[in-house]
Write an enzyme that holds these catalytic residues in place. Structure first.
Site, PDB file in Angstrom:
ATOM      1  N   SER A   1      42.790  39.435  37.481  1.00  0.00           N
ATOM      2  CA  SER A   1      42.086  38.848  38.622  1.00  0.00           C
ATOM      3  C   SER A   1      41.633  37.438  38.279  1.00  0.00           C
ATOM      4  O   SER A   1      40.800  37.238  37.386  1.00  0.00           O
ATOM      5  CB  SER A   1      40.871  39.702  38.976  1.00  0.00           C
TER       6      SER A   1
ATOM      7  N   HIS B   1      46.159  38.728  40.840  1.00  0.00           N
ATOM      8  CA  HIS B   1      45.243  39.288  41.836  1.00  0.00           C
ATOM      9  C   HIS B   1      44.287  38.179  42.271  1.00  0.00           C
ATOM     10  O   HIS B   1      43.651  37.529  41.443  1.00  0.00           O
ATOM     11  CB  HIS B   1      44.475  40.469  41.233  1.00  0.00           C
TER      12      HIS B   1
ATOM     13  N   ASP C   1      41.110  37.167  44.722  1.00  0.00           N
ATOM     14  CA  ASP C   1      39.977  37.726  45.474  1.00  0.00           C
ATOM     15  C   ASP C   1      39.385  36.702  46.431  1.00  0.00           C
ATOM     16  O   ASP C   1      38.837  35.690  45.998  1.00  0.00           O
ATOM     17  CB  ASP C   1      38.888  38.161  44.488  1.00  0.00           C
TER      18      ASP C   1
ATOM     19  N   MET D   1      36.523  36.032  49.178  1.00  0.00           N
ATOM     20  CA  MET D   1      35.223  36.558  49.645  1.00  0.00           C
ATOM     21  C   MET D   1      34.593  35.565  50.609  1.00  0.00           C
ATOM     22  O   MET D   1      34.610  34.354  50.357  1.00  0.00           O
ATOM     23  CB  MET D   1      34.290  36.742  48.457  1.00  0.00           C
TER      24      MET D   1
ATOM     25  N   HIS E   1      43.516  39.967  47.880  1.00  0.00           N
ATOM     26  CA  HIS E   1      42.528  40.982  48.261  1.00  0.00           C
ATOM     27  C   HIS E   1      41.474  40.295  49.129  1.00  0.00           C
ATOM     28  O   HIS E   1      40.665  39.507  48.638  1.00  0.00           O
ATOM     29  CB  HIS E   1      41.921  41.544  46.970  1.00  0.00           C
TER      30      HIS E   1
ATOM     31  N   MET F   1      38.206  40.183  51.041  1.00  0.00           N
ATOM     32  CA  MET F   1      36.883  40.798  51.246  1.00  0.00           C
ATOM     33  C   MET F   1      36.194  39.956  52.313  1.00  0.00           C
ATOM     34  O   MET F   1      35.230  39.229  52.044  1.00  0.00           O
ATOM     35  CB  MET F   1      36.106  40.809  49.923  1.00  0.00           C
TER      36      MET F   1
ATOM     37  N   MET G   1      38.426  50.640  45.167  1.00  0.00           N
ATOM     38  CA  MET G   1      37.398  49.822  44.508  1.00  0.00           C
ATOM     39  C   MET G   1      36.595  50.703  43.550  1.00  0.00           C
ATOM     40  O   MET G   1      35.984  51.689  43.962  1.00  0.00           O
ATOM     41  CB  MET G   1      36.456  49.196  45.535  1.00  0.00           C
TER      42      MET G   1
ATOM     43  N   ASP H   1      40.563  48.524  41.204  1.00  0.00           N
ATOM     44  CA  ASP H   1      39.964  47.191  41.112  1.00  0.00           C
ATOM     45  C   ASP H   1      38.477  47.271  40.782  1.00  0.00           C
ATOM     46  O   ASP H   1      37.686  47.738  41.591  1.00  0.00           O
ATOM     47  CB  ASP H   1      40.183  46.469  42.456  1.00  0.00           C
TER      48      ASP H   1
HETATM   49  C1  DX5 Z   1      35.508  42.476  42.879  1.00  0.00           C
HETATM   50  C2  DX5 Z   1      36.929  41.974  42.888  1.00  0.00           C
HETATM   51  C3  DX5 Z   1      37.640  42.278  41.638  1.00  0.00           C
HETATM   52  C4  DX5 Z   1      37.069  41.596  40.421  1.00  0.00           C
HETATM   53  C5  DX5 Z   1      37.368  42.458  39.233  1.00  0.00           C
HETATM   54  O1  DX5 Z   1      34.954  42.322  44.128  1.00  0.00           O
HETATM   55  O2  DX5 Z   1      37.653  42.549  43.940  1.00  0.00           O
HETATM   56  O3  DX5 Z   1      39.027  41.986  41.751  1.00  0.00           O
HETATM   57  O4  DX5 Z   1      37.579  40.312  40.221  1.00  0.00           O
HETATM   58  O5  DX5 Z   1      36.716  41.920  38.153  1.00  0.00           O
HETATM   59  P1  DX5 Z   1      36.368  42.783  36.868  1.00  0.00           P
HETATM   60  O6  DX5 Z   1      37.654  43.244  36.287  1.00  0.00           O
HETATM   61  O7  DX5 Z   1      35.626  41.791  36.007  1.00  0.00           O
HETATM   62  O8  DX5 Z   1      35.495  43.920  37.311  1.00  0.00           O
HETATM   63 ZN    ZN Z   2      39.920  42.356  43.925  1.00  0.00          ZN
END
Ligand code: DX5
Ligand code: ZN
Length: 219
Positions: free
Chosen positions: A9, A34, A36, A38, A67, A69, A138, A176
């Site tokens: 990620s 990956h 993320d 947000m 991903h 969010m 998750m 994840d």
């Molecule tokens: C959390 C993200 C994850 C995050 C995982 O909201 O969706 O992808 O980056 O990070 P680690 O592996 O540090 O938990």
């Molecule tokens: Zn993620």
């Protein structure tokens, strides 16, 4: 699916050296990037948006696993397709019309994923699992990297695996949050296909080596 995949990620990358970190993943044994996204509404944190993802896409030679969010993800499906996303994952909790959203993602030529918050039961996917290319389970509450893995995830993964088999679907199971060397093998044994790892990879002394070991562990 027999090959188990690792998706570092980039949320945990060094943003001042993003190109370097993307290229490290390119040259490593990792399978996907990956990414993320947000919005500060669906989750309390804001990560990065289109210009940053465009740069990642320009330097990436691997599958882009995005991903989302964010609330109302339908607004951005085309934009992510244009950026070169291969997998686009939306949250179950953010979609009123999940079937329509998944079709829209596929119509743009991407694979469609659905992420489940820790409190959301896998059984809610019973009537739609055959339309889903990937379920992202998750294993932390979404919003931040570096959180502790929630142990109930193993049980959820087994139940999801049973559901996928019962419905004869090709859906991949992705995990994840809080993935590390302690839980990786156990997750794969429970039925996981793709492991996302942020902090465990990027905060390690030698991320390339950490990815290599993680892959070996789940091979
Ligand atoms: C959390 C993200 C994850 C995050 C995982 O909201 O969706 O992808 O980056 O990070 P680690 O592996 O540090 O938990
Ligand atoms: Zn993620």
């Amino acid at each position: 699916m027999s090959t188990k995949l690792v998706a570092p990620s980039l949320l945990a990358a060094d943003f001042g050296n993003l190109q370097r970190d993307v290229e490290m993943v390119n040259q490593s044994d990792a399978d996907w990037h990956h990414i993320d996204v947000m919005d500060g509404v669906f989750v309390p944190n804001i990560s990065f948006g289109m210009p940053v993802i465009k740069s990642i896409a320009q330097h990436s030679t691997k599958i882009l696993d995005v991903h989302l969010m964010i609330v109302d993800p339908d607004r951005y499906i085309k934009a992510f397709a244009d950026l070169g996303a291969n997998y686009l994952t939306v949250h179950y909790e953010a979609c009123n019309h999940l079937h329509r959203t998944l079709q829209a993602i596929k119509n743009q030529g991407m694979k469609a994923g659905v992420a489940l918050n820790p409190h959301t039961s896998v059984h809610l996917l019973e009537d739609i699992i055959q339309d889903i290319d990937l379920v992202c389970v998750m294993s932390v509450n979404p919003g931040f990297g570096g959180q502790s893995f929630i142990e109930n995830t193993y049980q959820k993964v087994s139940e999801l695996k049973n559901l996928i088999e019962k419905k004869n679907s090709n859906t991949l199971i992705e995990i994840d949050g809080g993935v590390n060397a302690t839980n990786a093998k156990k997750l794969v044994d429970a039925g996981a296909d793709v492991l996302v790892a942020g902090s465990f990879v990027f905060k390690s002394e030698n991320p390339t080596e950490t990815i290599k070991k993680l892959k070996e562990q789940i091979a």
